[in-house]
Design an enzyme around this catalytic site. Structure first.
Site, PDB file in Angstrom:
ATOM      1  NE  ARG A   1       7.001   0.611   5.017  1.00 44.15           N
ATOM      2  CZ  ARG A   1       5.802   0.063   4.960  1.00 44.15           C
ATOM      3  NH1 ARG A   1       5.677  -1.203   4.640  1.00 44.15           N
ATOM      4  NH2 ARG A   1       4.723   0.775   5.232  1.00 44.15           N
TER       5      ARG A   1
ATOM      6  CG  HIS B   1       3.231   3.760   8.683  1.00 41.00           C
ATOM      7  ND1 HIS B   1       3.405   4.620   7.612  1.00 41.00           N
ATOM      8  CD2 HIS B   1       2.834   2.566   8.140  1.00 41.00           C
ATOM      9  CE1 HIS B   1       3.125   3.975   6.488  1.00 41.00           C
ATOM     10  NE2 HIS B   1       2.785   2.738   6.787  1.00 41.00           N
TER      11      HIS B   1
ATOM     12  CE  LYS C   1      27.224  -2.514  -5.542  1.00 41.26           C
ATOM     13  NZ  LYS C   1      27.286  -1.301  -6.372  1.00 41.26           N
TER      14      LYS C   1
ATOM     15  NE  ARG D   1      -1.570  -2.324   2.763  1.00 41.19           N
ATOM     16  CZ  ARG D   1      -1.678  -3.594   2.343  1.00 41.19           C
ATOM     17  NH1 ARG D   1      -2.722  -3.969   1.667  1.00 41.19           N
ATOM     18  NH2 ARG D   1      -0.731  -4.488   2.602  1.00 41.19           N
ATOM     19  CB  THR D   2       3.404   2.566   2.312  1.00 39.06           C
ATOM     20  OG1 THR D   2       2.644   2.048   3.401  1.00 39.06           O
ATOM     21  CG2 THR D   2       3.949   3.931   2.679  1.00 39.06           C
TER      22      THR D   2
HETATM   23  N1   CP Z   1      -0.418  -0.201   5.828  1.00 39.69           N
HETATM   24  C1   CP Z   1       0.800  -0.378   5.295  1.00 39.69           C
HETATM   25  O1   CP Z   1       1.789   0.274   5.641  1.00 39.69           O
HETATM   26  O2   CP Z   1       0.838  -1.343   4.315  1.00 39.69           O
HETATM   27  P1   CP Z   1       2.129  -1.772   3.515  1.00 39.69           P
HETATM   28  O3   CP Z   1       3.090  -2.399   4.504  1.00 39.69           O
HETATM   29  O4   CP Z   1       1.629  -2.740   2.476  1.00 39.69           O
HETATM   30  O5   CP Z   1       2.750  -0.542   2.911  1.00 39.69           O
END
Ligand code: CP
Length: 311
Positions: free
Chosen positions: A109, A137, A88, A59-60
């Site tokens: 991320r 998040h 590396k 999703r993100t």
């Molecule tokens: N909700 C969420 O962060 O989903 P993903 O890990 O798929 O990005």
């Protein structure tokens, strides 16, 4: 566009004021037709975002990249660190220095808590935290709040139950921080070993937010306006034995909704992915809003990208 957000980077949800959150939500609402492909918008034409994903995501990453592309922008980056020079031994700081020279904004991320904060110190362009270990998040929280507002008319005034892995779940940490800026009542539902961290609870007390902690989800269902379910975060447990002890703690089924005095307008949210904490028979109920919530990721992230890049 004038600078409407005071901070250049988004590391935690507390980087925003309530007024700034409202600016994002108003803009996101206007951008829904663009997100759905019904209206053309080139506000991000010529802009390049670097999406650096050191941990898996559906999703993100897709919604950030979709948001850029729906508004005429483009993306570079990687979905697996194994395909980058991290393999590396390149440090995160060096990767960020380089990516900030290649792009107008970085979406990061990372498996390490604090990674986005560190990245923000080495970047000349805005850094958005797309999840840092068990830390924060914040953009998930933006779309969670947007969905609550869309469905319930307001964020304040709701009794919100947050269930599942409250220890390792970064989405619930960010959401709790955000809800402390509103007038809400909170119920935390978790096994004793996965309770909300003490420092977050302490912050709620300091902010005058009332909360209760329970273990049994049935105890909480009848009083809630919003039930926010989460996955037990298998990847963050020290051992598979520790995970197995709590793995199937919660499993919400339609029968539980039918057999309880759950409010007919209670909404069920989940940041997704789900494993087995919500049965598929809940999906067709009018209470289930988690796929709508995921779809809201596009307009909300569009609004944030536009504001951070001042387009
Ligand atoms: N909700 C969420 O962060 O989903 P993903 O890990 O798929 O990005």
């Amino acid at each position: 566009m004038n600078k409407e957000l005071k901070n250049d980077h988004v590391v935690t949800i507390k980087d925003f004021t309530v007024d700034e959150l409202e600016i994002i939500f108003d803009l996101a609402e206007d951008l829904v037709p663009v997100a759905e492909g019904k209206k053309k918008n080139d506000d991000l034409y010529g802009k390049l975002a670097a999406t650096l994903f050191y941990e898996p995501s559906t999703r993100t990453r897709l919604s950030f990249e979709g948001a850029m592309k729906r508004m005429g922008g483009r993306c570079i980056g990687f979905a697996k660190p194994g395909t980058s020079s991290a393999k590396k031994g390149e440090t995160l700081a060096d990767t960020i220095r380089v990516a900030s020279g290649y792009s107008d904004l970085i979406v990061l991320r990372h498996h390490r808590e604090g990674a986005a904060r560190l990245a923000s110190k080495f970047s000349d362009v805005p850094v958005i935290n797309a999840g840092d270990g068990a830390g924060h998040h914040p953009t998930q929280t933006l779309l969670d709040l947007f969905t609550i507002k869309e469905e319930k008319g307001d964020i304040s005034g709701n009794h919100i139950g947050i269930a599942g892995d409250l220890k390792y779940g970064r989405t619930v940490h960010s959401l709790t921080h955000a809800l402390s800026m509103y007038d809400t009542e909170l119920t935390f539902i978790s096994p004793p070993s996965l309770k909300m961290p003490e420092e977050i609870l302490k912050g709620l007390t300091e902010d005058g937010i009332s909360y209760q902690e329970v273990e049994n989800i049935d105890e909480a269902l009848d009083d809630l306006d919003v039930l926010y379910m989460t996955r037990i975060q298998r990847e963050r447990f020290p051992s598979s034995k520790d995970y197995e002890e709590v793995a199937r703690s919660y499993h919400l089924e339609k029968k539980m909704l039918d057999d309880s005095d759950t409010r007919s307008d209670m909404i069920i949210l989940h940041p997704l992915p789900r494993v087995d904490e919500i049965s598929a028979d809940v999906d067709p109920t009018p209470n289930a809003k988690y796929f709508r919530q995921a779809a809201n990721g596009i307009p909300v992230r569009m609004a944030l990208l536009k504001l951070l890049m001042e387009c």
